[in-house]
Design a protein around this motif. Structure first.
Motif, PDB file in Angstrom:
ATOM      1  N   ILE A  20      -3.306   4.372   3.722  1.00  0.00           N
ATOM      2  CA  ILE A  20      -1.916   4.571   3.314  1.00  0.00           C
ATOM      3  C   ILE A  20      -1.759   5.811   2.447  1.00  0.00           C
ATOM      4  N   ASP A  21      -0.520   6.234   2.321  1.00  0.00           N
ATOM      5  CA  ASP A  21      -0.100   7.348   1.479  1.00  0.00           C
ATOM      6  C   ASP A  21      -0.361   8.699   2.129  1.00  0.00           C
ATOM      7  N   PHE A  22      -0.041   8.776   3.449  1.00  0.00           N
ATOM      8  CA  PHE A  22      -0.114  10.062   4.132  1.00  0.00           C
ATOM      9  C   PHE A  22       0.650  11.080   3.290  1.00  0.00           C
ATOM     10  N   TYR A  60       6.158   3.487   5.908  1.00  0.00           N
ATOM     11  CA  TYR A  60       5.594   2.159   5.635  1.00  0.00           C
ATOM     12  C   TYR A  60       6.544   1.053   6.059  1.00  0.00           C
ATOM     13  N   ARG A  61       5.998   0.091   6.803  1.00  0.00           N
ATOM     14  CA  ARG A  61       6.727  -1.119   7.195  1.00  0.00           C
ATOM     15  C   ARG A  61       5.797  -2.294   6.943  1.00  0.00           C
ATOM     16  N   ARG A  62       6.126  -3.106   5.954  1.00  0.00           N
ATOM     17  CA  ARG A  62       5.275  -4.220   5.556  1.00  0.00           C
ATOM     18  C   ARG A  62       4.910  -5.115   6.741  1.00  0.00           C
ATOM     19  N   GLU A  63       5.886  -5.475   7.553  1.00  0.00           N
ATOM     20  CA  GLU A  63       5.648  -6.390   8.677  1.00  0.00           C
ATOM     21  C   GLU A  63       4.660  -5.789   9.678  1.00  0.00           C
ATOM     22  N   ASP A  64       4.804  -4.505   9.965  1.00  0.00           N
ATOM     23  CA  ASP A  64       3.892  -3.842  10.905  1.00  0.00           C
ATOM     24  C   ASP A  64       2.471  -3.804  10.353  1.00  0.00           C
ATOM     25  N   MET A  65       2.355  -3.482   9.065  1.00  0.00           N
ATOM     26  CA  MET A  65       1.028  -3.417   8.458  1.00  0.00           C
ATOM     27  C   MET A  65       0.389  -4.797   8.417  1.00  0.00           C
ATOM     28  N   ALA A  66       1.163  -5.818   8.081  1.00  0.00           N
ATOM     29  CA  ALA A  66       0.632  -7.182   8.020  1.00  0.00           C
ATOM     30  C   ALA A  66       0.129  -7.623   9.392  1.00  0.00           C
ATOM     31  N   ALA A  67       0.892  -7.329  10.445  1.00  0.00           N
ATOM     32  CA  ALA A  67       0.494  -7.726  11.798  1.00  0.00           C
ATOM     33  C   ALA A  67      -0.793  -7.024  12.222  1.00  0.00           C
ATOM     34  N   ALA A  68      -0.945  -5.763  11.843  1.00  0.00           N
ATOM     35  CA  ALA A  68      -2.125  -4.988  12.254  1.00  0.00           C
ATOM     36  C   ALA A  68      -3.349  -5.274  11.389  1.00  0.00           C
ATOM     37  N   THR A 105      -8.931  -4.285   4.853  1.00  0.00           N
ATOM     38  CA  THR A 105      -8.996  -3.530   3.603  1.00  0.00           C
ATOM     39  C   THR A 105      -7.999  -2.378   3.622  1.00  0.00           C
ATOM     40  N   ILE A 106      -7.357  -2.163   2.478  1.00  0.00           N
ATOM     41  CA  ILE A 106      -6.412  -1.063   2.312  1.00  0.00           C
ATOM     42  C   ILE A 106      -7.147   0.100   1.643  1.00  0.00           C
ATOM     43  N   PHE A 107      -7.065   1.269   2.254  1.00  0.00           N
ATOM     44  CA  PHE A 107      -7.607   2.494   1.666  1.00  0.00           C
ATOM     45  C   PHE A 107      -6.433   3.370   1.253  1.00  0.00           C
ATOM     46  N   VAL A 108      -6.464   3.851   0.009  1.00  0.00           N
ATOM     47  CA  VAL A 108      -5.401   4.709  -0.515  1.00  0.00           C
ATOM     48  C   VAL A 108      -5.896   6.146  -0.485  1.00  0.00           C
ATOM     49  N   HIS A 109      -5.111   7.004   0.156  1.00  0.00           N
ATOM     50  CA  HIS A 109      -5.429   8.431   0.257  1.00  0.00           C
ATOM     51  C   HIS A 109      -5.814   8.997  -1.105  1.00  0.00           C
ATOM     52  N   ALA A 111       4.503   4.597  -7.238  1.00  0.00           N
ATOM     53  CA  ALA A 111       5.364   3.424  -7.032  1.00  0.00           C
ATOM     54  C   ALA A 111       5.142   2.846  -5.646  1.00  0.00           C
ATOM     55  N   PHE A 112       5.008   3.702  -4.657  1.00  0.00           N
ATOM     56  CA  PHE A 112       4.772   3.246  -3.289  1.00  0.00           C
ATOM     57  C   PHE A 112       3.457   2.470  -3.186  1.00  0.00           C
ATOM     58  N   VAL A 113       2.390   3.035  -3.720  1.00  0.00           N
ATOM     59  CA  VAL A 113       1.082   2.382  -3.645  1.00  0.00           C
ATOM     60  C   VAL A 113       1.112   1.038  -4.366  1.00  0.00           C
ATOM     61  N   LEU A 114       1.712   0.988  -5.525  1.00  0.00           N
ATOM     62  CA  LEU A 114       1.800  -0.276  -6.255  1.00  0.00           C
ATOM     63  C   LEU A 114       2.606  -1.308  -5.470  1.00  0.00           C
ATOM     64  N   GLN A 115       3.646  -0.866  -4.756  1.00  0.00           N
ATOM     65  CA  GLN A 115       4.422  -1.796  -3.931  1.00  0.00           C
ATOM     66  C   GLN A 115       3.566  -2.360  -2.804  1.00  0.00           C
ATOM     67  N   VAL A 116       2.789  -1.510  -2.154  1.00  0.00           N
ATOM     68  CA  VAL A 116       1.907  -1.990  -1.082  1.00  0.00           C
ATOM     69  C   VAL A 116       0.917  -3.011  -1.631  1.00  0.00           C
ATOM     70  N   LEU A 117       0.355  -2.752  -2.802  1.00  0.00           N
ATOM     71  CA  LEU A 117      -0.593  -3.698  -3.393  1.00  0.00           C
ATOM     72  C   LEU A 117       0.083  -5.026  -3.732  1.00  0.00           C
ATOM     73  N   ARG A 118       1.347  -4.972  -4.151  1.00  0.00           N
ATOM     74  CA  ARG A 118       2.090  -6.223  -4.388  1.00  0.00           C
ATOM     75  C   ARG A 118       2.353  -6.953  -3.072  1.00  0.00           C
ATOM     76  N   ASP A 119       2.614  -6.191  -2.009  1.00  0.00           N
ATOM     77  CA  ASP A 119       2.892  -6.784  -0.697  1.00  0.00           C
ATOM     78  C   ASP A 119       1.653  -7.432  -0.084  1.00  0.00           C
ATOM     79  N   PHE A 120       0.468  -6.982  -0.477  1.00  0.00           N
ATOM     80  CA  PHE A 120      -0.794  -7.486   0.083  1.00  0.00           C
ATOM     81  C   PHE A 120      -1.735  -7.914  -1.044  1.00  0.00           C
TER      82      PHE A 120
END
Length: 170
Positions: free
Chosen positions: A46-48, A83-91, A96-100, A114-123
């Motif tokens: 994440i975080d292109f 970023y789309r939470r539903e798409d990432m969850a399905a895939a 493991t999440i890797f942050v750029h 803020a984006f990275v912290l949101q992803v971590l909250r989502d997963f």
């Protein structure tokens, strides 16, 4: 919360050449990542970098190659805009999440934190590995704000980048 420091020691002037540094960092990461994540694990990168900085894009391509070399299955990639939470969850499932890596995380001028912290909250149950981060822009206020939430979250590893030349740090 786990910190792993990627450190370069320069013994010769040639070691400071950009290709030498990139090769040495790549070698260290190719050694570290397989010890953190088993081969065949699903991975999200994440975080292109939504930036014209070609160095950030080169780093992104190197990270893709790193995941492939480590035998990980990259199943999802995104920027803060795509970023789309539903798409990432399905895939990703339980992957493991890797942050750029780079200097965006902790930079008060960047949206990436803020984006990275949101992803971590989502997963909350997914392991997260921050590829080498340079903390040059991180300020104490920001670090204080994120320290508690990250420390309470299991499975977070920061790979912190540093270059050591004699006694000086770059």
């Amino acid at each position: 919360l786990e910190f792993r420091r990627v450190l370069f020691r320069s013994g010769t002037p040639d070691a400071m050449q950009p290709h030498s540094l990139a090769n040495r960092l790549g070698a260290q990461l190719r050694e570290i990542v397989p010890n953190l994540v088993p081969r065949g694990t699903k991975a999200a990168l994440i975080d292109f970098p939504d930036t014209p900085d070609c160095g950030q894009h080169a780093g992104w391509l190197g990270e893709i190659a790193l995941l492939e070399t480590a035998g990980l299955e990259r199943v999802y990639s995104c920027s803060s805009q795509t970023y789309r939470r539903e798409d990432m969850a399905a895939a990703l499932g339980e992957g493991t999440i890797f942050v750029h890596g780079g200097s965006g995380f902790g930079d008060p001028r960047a949206q990436t934190s803020a984006f990275v912290l949101q992803v971590l909250r989502d997963f909350p149950n997914s392991r997260a590995i921050f590829l080498p981060q340079l903390a040059a822009f991180a300020d104490n206020e920001f670090l204080s704000r994120i320290a508690a939430p990250l420390a309470e979250r299991p499975g977070v590893t920061f790979l912190a980048g540093s270059i050591e030349i004699g006694r000086a740090h770059v």
